[in-house]
Design a protein around this motif. Structure first.
Motif, PDB file in Angstrom:
ATOM      1  N   LEU A 210       0.813  -1.218   0.000  1.00  0.00           N
ATOM      2  CA  LEU A 210       0.000   0.000   0.000  1.00  0.00           C
ATOM      3  C   LEU A 210       0.850   1.273   0.000  1.00  0.00           C
ATOM      4  CD1 LEU A 210      -2.801   1.355   0.168  1.00  0.00           C
ATOM      5  CD2 LEU A 210      -2.574   1.254   2.666  1.00  0.00           C
ATOM      6  N   GLU A 211       1.870   1.344   0.840  1.00  0.00           N
ATOM      7  CA  GLU A 211       2.660   2.573   0.937  1.00  0.00           C
ATOM      8  C   GLU A 211       3.460   2.839  -0.337  1.00  0.00           C
ATOM      9  OE1 GLU A 211       2.212   4.893   3.136  1.00  0.00           O
ATOM     10  OE2 GLU A 211       0.683   3.554   3.932  1.00  0.00           O
ATOM     11  N   THR A 212       3.876   1.795  -1.017  1.00  0.00           N
ATOM     12  CA  THR A 212       4.547   1.972  -2.306  1.00  0.00           C
ATOM     13  C   THR A 212       3.576   2.562  -3.326  1.00  0.00           C
ATOM     14  OG1 THR A 212       5.986   0.081  -1.857  1.00  0.00           O
ATOM     15  CG2 THR A 212       5.817   0.800  -4.144  1.00  0.00           C
ATOM     16  N   ILE A 213       2.380   2.009  -3.370  1.00  0.00           N
ATOM     17  CA  ILE A 213       1.346   2.511  -4.284  1.00  0.00           C
ATOM     18  C   ILE A 213       1.023   3.968  -3.963  1.00  0.00           C
ATOM     19  CG2 ILE A 213      -1.056   2.230  -5.027  1.00  0.00           C
ATOM     20  CD1 ILE A 213      -0.687  -0.798  -4.166  1.00  0.00           C
ATOM     21  N   ARG A 214       0.858   4.261  -2.679  1.00  0.00           N
ATOM     22  CA  ARG A 214       0.518   5.624  -2.257  1.00  0.00           C
ATOM     23  C   ARG A 214       1.624   6.615  -2.647  1.00  0.00           C
ATOM     24  NH1 ARG A 214      -2.798   6.444   2.015  1.00  0.00           N
ATOM     25  NH2 ARG A 214      -2.066   4.575   3.085  1.00  0.00           N
ATOM     26  N   THR A 215       2.878   6.222  -2.428  1.00  0.00           N
ATOM     27  CA  THR A 215       4.003   7.108  -2.732  1.00  0.00           C
ATOM     28  C   THR A 215       4.058   7.442  -4.220  1.00  0.00           C
ATOM     29  OG1 THR A 215       5.294   6.260  -0.869  1.00  0.00           O
ATOM     30  CG2 THR A 215       6.515   7.329  -2.643  1.00  0.00           C
ATOM     31  N   LEU A 216       3.907   6.440  -5.069  1.00  0.00           N
ATOM     32  CA  LEU A 216       3.944   6.665  -6.513  1.00  0.00           C
ATOM     33  C   LEU A 216       2.757   7.510  -6.974  1.00  0.00           C
ATOM     34  CD1 LEU A 216       5.064   3.147  -7.777  1.00  0.00           C
ATOM     35  CD2 LEU A 216       6.418   5.240  -7.738  1.00  0.00           C
TER      36      LEU A 216
ATOM     37  N   VAL B 166      -0.620   4.412 -11.531  1.00  0.00           N
ATOM     38  CA  VAL B 166      -0.173   3.182 -10.873  1.00  0.00           C
ATOM     39  C   VAL B 166      -1.143   2.041 -11.178  1.00  0.00           C
ATOM     40  CG1 VAL B 166       0.527   2.122  -8.701  1.00  0.00           C
ATOM     41  CG2 VAL B 166       0.772   4.587  -9.010  1.00  0.00           C
ATOM     42  N   ILE B 167      -0.594   0.904 -11.565  1.00  0.00           N
ATOM     43  CA  ILE B 167      -1.366  -0.323 -11.786  1.00  0.00           C
ATOM     44  C   ILE B 167      -1.048  -1.254 -10.622  1.00  0.00           C
ATOM     45  CG2 ILE B 167      -1.783  -2.270 -13.334  1.00  0.00           C
ATOM     46  CD1 ILE B 167      -0.494  -0.394 -15.558  1.00  0.00           C
ATOM     47  N   ALA B 168      -2.066  -1.648  -9.863  1.00  0.00           N
ATOM     48  CA  ALA B 168      -1.817  -2.414  -8.632  1.00  0.00           C
ATOM     49  C   ALA B 168      -2.972  -3.363  -8.340  1.00  0.00           C
ATOM     50  CB  ALA B 168      -1.622  -1.458  -7.462  1.00  0.00           C
ATOM     51  N   ALA B 169      -2.717  -4.321  -7.460  1.00  0.00           N
ATOM     52  CA  ALA B 169      -3.742  -5.274  -7.007  1.00  0.00           C
ATOM     53  C   ALA B 169      -4.406  -5.987  -8.167  1.00  0.00           C
ATOM     54  CB  ALA B 169      -4.785  -4.567  -6.137  1.00  0.00           C
ATOM     55  N   GLY B 170      -3.634  -6.289  -9.207  1.00  0.00           N
ATOM     56  CA  GLY B 170      -4.176  -7.003 -10.357  1.00  0.00           C
ATOM     57  C   GLY B 170      -4.740  -8.355  -9.967  1.00  0.00           C
ATOM     58  N   GLY B 171      -5.913  -8.666 -10.510  1.00  0.00           N
ATOM     59  CA  GLY B 171      -6.567  -9.935 -10.196  1.00  0.00           C
ATOM     60  C   GLY B 171      -6.994 -10.057  -8.754  1.00  0.00           C
ATOM     61  N   GLY B 172      -7.109  -8.921  -8.080  1.00  0.00           N
ATOM     62  CA  GLY B 172      -7.449  -8.940  -6.658  1.00  0.00           C
ATOM     63  C   GLY B 172      -6.228  -9.019  -5.764  1.00  0.00           C
TER      64      GLY B 172
ATOM     65  N   GLU C 156     -12.034  -2.037  -3.984  1.00  0.00           N
ATOM     66  CA  GLU C 156     -12.691  -1.216  -2.965  1.00  0.00           C
ATOM     67  C   GLU C 156     -11.755  -0.960  -1.797  1.00  0.00           C
ATOM     68  OE1 GLU C 156     -14.447   0.092   0.516  1.00  0.00           O
ATOM     69  OE2 GLU C 156     -13.765  -2.000   0.372  1.00  0.00           O
ATOM     70  N   LEU C 157     -11.058  -1.999  -1.353  1.00  0.00           N
ATOM     71  CA  LEU C 157     -10.115  -1.841  -0.242  1.00  0.00           C
ATOM     72  C   LEU C 157      -8.997  -0.876  -0.638  1.00  0.00           C
ATOM     73  CD1 LEU C 157      -9.106  -2.656   2.568  1.00  0.00           C
ATOM     74  CD2 LEU C 157      -7.929  -4.599   1.493  1.00  0.00           C
ATOM     75  N   LEU C 158      -8.512  -0.989  -1.862  1.00  0.00           N
ATOM     76  CA  LEU C 158      -7.463  -0.092  -2.347  1.00  0.00           C
ATOM     77  C   LEU C 158      -7.957   1.352  -2.351  1.00  0.00           C
ATOM     78  CD1 LEU C 158      -4.632   0.198  -3.627  1.00  0.00           C
ATOM     79  CD2 LEU C 158      -5.703  -0.232  -5.859  1.00  0.00           C
ATOM     80  N   ALA C 159      -9.162   1.579  -2.870  1.00  0.00           N
ATOM     81  CA  ALA C 159      -9.730   2.932  -2.914  1.00  0.00           C
ATOM     82  C   ALA C 159      -9.931   3.486  -1.510  1.00  0.00           C
ATOM     83  CB  ALA C 159     -11.055   2.916  -3.672  1.00  0.00           C
ATOM     84  N   GLU C 160     -10.385   2.631  -0.620  1.00  0.00           N
ATOM     85  CA  GLU C 160     -10.616   3.057   0.772  1.00  0.00           C
ATOM     86  C   GLU C 160      -9.305   3.433   1.452  1.00  0.00           C
ATOM     87  OE1 GLU C 160     -12.061   0.952   4.918  1.00  0.00           O
ATOM     88  OE2 GLU C 160     -12.722   0.087   3.012  1.00  0.00           O
ATOM     89  N   GLU C 161      -8.285   2.591   1.302  1.00  0.00           N
ATOM     90  CA  GLU C 161      -7.016   2.837   1.970  1.00  0.00           C
ATOM     91  C   GLU C 161      -6.283   4.052   1.392  1.00  0.00           C
ATOM     92  OE1 GLU C 161      -5.763   1.434   4.630  1.00  0.00           O
ATOM     93  OE2 GLU C 161      -7.415   0.038   4.869  1.00  0.00           O
ATOM     94  N   LEU C 162      -6.494   4.331   0.113  1.00  0.00           N
ATOM     95  CA  LEU C 162      -5.869   5.507  -0.510  1.00  0.00           C
ATOM     96  C   LEU C 162      -6.687   6.771  -0.278  1.00  0.00           C
ATOM     97  CD1 LEU C 162      -4.721   4.038  -3.959  1.00  0.00           C
ATOM     98  CD2 LEU C 162      -3.292   4.541  -1.966  1.00  0.00           C
ATOM     99  N   ASP C 163      -7.853   6.632   0.350  1.00  0.00           N
ATOM    100  CA  ASP C 163      -8.773   7.745   0.565  1.00  0.00           C
ATOM    101  C   ASP C 163      -9.110   8.420  -0.765  1.00  0.00           C
ATOM    102  OD1 ASP C 163     -10.441   9.352   2.081  1.00  0.00           O
ATOM    103  OD2 ASP C 163      -8.913  10.879   2.430  1.00  0.00           O
ATOM    104  N   ALA C 164      -9.368   7.610  -1.783  1.00  0.00           N
ATOM    105  CA  ALA C 164      -9.809   8.124  -3.078  1.00  0.00           C
ATOM    106  C   ALA C 164     -11.213   8.695  -2.936  1.00  0.00           C
ATOM    107  CB  ALA C 164      -9.791   7.003  -4.114  1.00  0.00           C
ATOM    108  N   ASP C 165     -11.589   9.554  -3.866  1.00  0.00           N
ATOM    109  CA  ASP C 165     -12.965  10.057  -3.813  1.00  0.00           C
ATOM    110  C   ASP C 165     -13.874   9.271  -4.735  1.00  0.00           C
ATOM    111  OD1 ASP C 165     -13.626  12.639  -6.188  1.00  0.00           O
ATOM    112  OD2 ASP C 165     -12.010  11.178  -6.287  1.00  0.00           O
ATOM    113  N   THR C 166     -13.277   8.545  -5.723  1.00  0.00           N
ATOM    114  CA  THR C 166     -14.091   7.817  -6.694  1.00  0.00           C
ATOM    115  C   THR C 166     -13.555   6.411  -6.901  1.00  0.00           C
ATOM    116  OG1 THR C 166     -14.620   9.858  -7.891  1.00  0.00           O
ATOM    117  CG2 THR C 166     -14.961   7.800  -9.075  1.00  0.00           C
TER     118      THR C 166
END
Length: 310
Positions: free
Chosen positions: A172-178, A185-191, A216-226
């Motif tokens: 998660l922190e790597t994804i957030r930093t990028l 960023v392309i992440a959590a492929g295939g779940g 959904e978990l990725l969006a929630e943890e990144l505090d995305a709006d959409t």
């Protein structure tokens, strides 16, 4: 993160099935992603991998049968392989599309591990079909190894895997930093690659994580709006394939939950998308989920079409 951060969950249509299909499909998908970048969105992408991981699993196991000195590839390794080669095509297609529009924005694929609970009830009722068709002897051999098998046609069997809920995204922190650095960023492929924590070690699990729930978990943890779920339909419908079919525009969380309780959505297809949509919209002020198809990604993001849950 920026209030304009959008997590885009790509379905099978966005990737194709075979290697040539994937090359073509990712070029079209890249246009939709570039449209969102032009809208000013900070984009993080997740994607399905059903056909791809099945192909890899079959190929690796066939290789193992022909070469006894090699071990069979576990499901977690097949998942990692699928993330790599899907990400390879997807990031190159997006990079080229952005450059063609005069946009310089780095694109990166992150091999992403997702922690699951070894006691998840899904392990008691596996349902995700994977791999090639087996005969009765092969099916019996799989069961002797502790794997689950189901009969898909008379005398034909295939392996089935559990689909436990995602608990934590390791990278998660790597994804957030990028993403914070303005990269696509392309992440959590295939779940995500399903793993279990054992002390400080991570061990791959024989499972498949539902892509929409991981998104959904990725969006929630990144505090995305959409959370933008791109699937095969422009809008979700009630009473699908009947004379009373009704397309859904803007839907409240309460109404979406009511439709779920009425079994309006097919398990394994639209249901996990609606469940992910409701979960994300329920967690945080201003969260919205939009469900539409690739062709209407930009208009969906602008709330001109699609099914919007908020």
């Amino acid at each position: 993160m920026s209030e304009k951060t959008v997590v885009v969950a790509l379905g099978h249509k966005a990737l194709g099935t075979t290697l040539p299909e994937q090359k073509t499909a990712t070029r079209e998908t890249a246009k939709a992603i570039a449209d969102l970048v032009e809208e000013g969105a900070n984009v993080v992408i997740s994607h399905s991998n059903g056909p791809q991981v099945g192909m890899i699993h079959t190929a690796m196991n066939e290789f193992g049968k022909a070469h006894p000195d090699y071990t069979f590839a576990p499901m977690s390794v097949c998942s990692a392989m699928s993330q790599g080669y899907i990400g390879y095509d997807l990031q190159n297609a997006i990079r080229a599309e952005l450059l063609s529009r005069g946009i310089y924005k780095p694109v990166a694929t992150i091999l992403t591990q997702v922690v699951i609970d070894p006691y998840d009830e899904a392990f008691g009722e596996p349902e995700k079909i994977i791999g090639r068709v087996l005969n009765s002897e092969e099916a019996e051999s799989e069961e002797e190894k502790g794997n689950f098998v189901t009969e898909t046609a008379k005398g034909e069997y295939r392996r089935i895997l559990a689909a436990p809920k995602p608990q934590k995204i390791i990278e998660l922190e790597t994804i957030r930093t990028l993403a914070n650095a303005g990269q696509v960023v392309i992440a959590a492929g295939g779940g995500g690659i399903p793993v279990m924590e054992q002390g400080i070690d991570l061990h791959g699990a024989s499972a498949i994580i539902e892509k929409d729930l991981a998104s959904e978990l990725l969006a929630e943890e990144l505090d995305a709006d959409t959370l933008l779920i791109l699937t095969s339909v422009e809008k979700v419908s009630l009473n699908k394939d009947t004379d009373n079919e009704t397309l859904l525009d803007t839907v409240s969380v309460d109404d979406a939950n009511k439709y779920i309780s009425e079994n309006q959505f097919a398990a394994g297809s639209m249901l996990p998308k609606i469940e992910a949509a409701v979960s994300f919209a329920s967690k945080g002020s201003g969260h919205r989920t939009i469900i539409t198809d690739i062709a209407h990604a930009r208009d969906g993001y602008r709330e001109k079409t699609g099914t919007i849950i908020k």
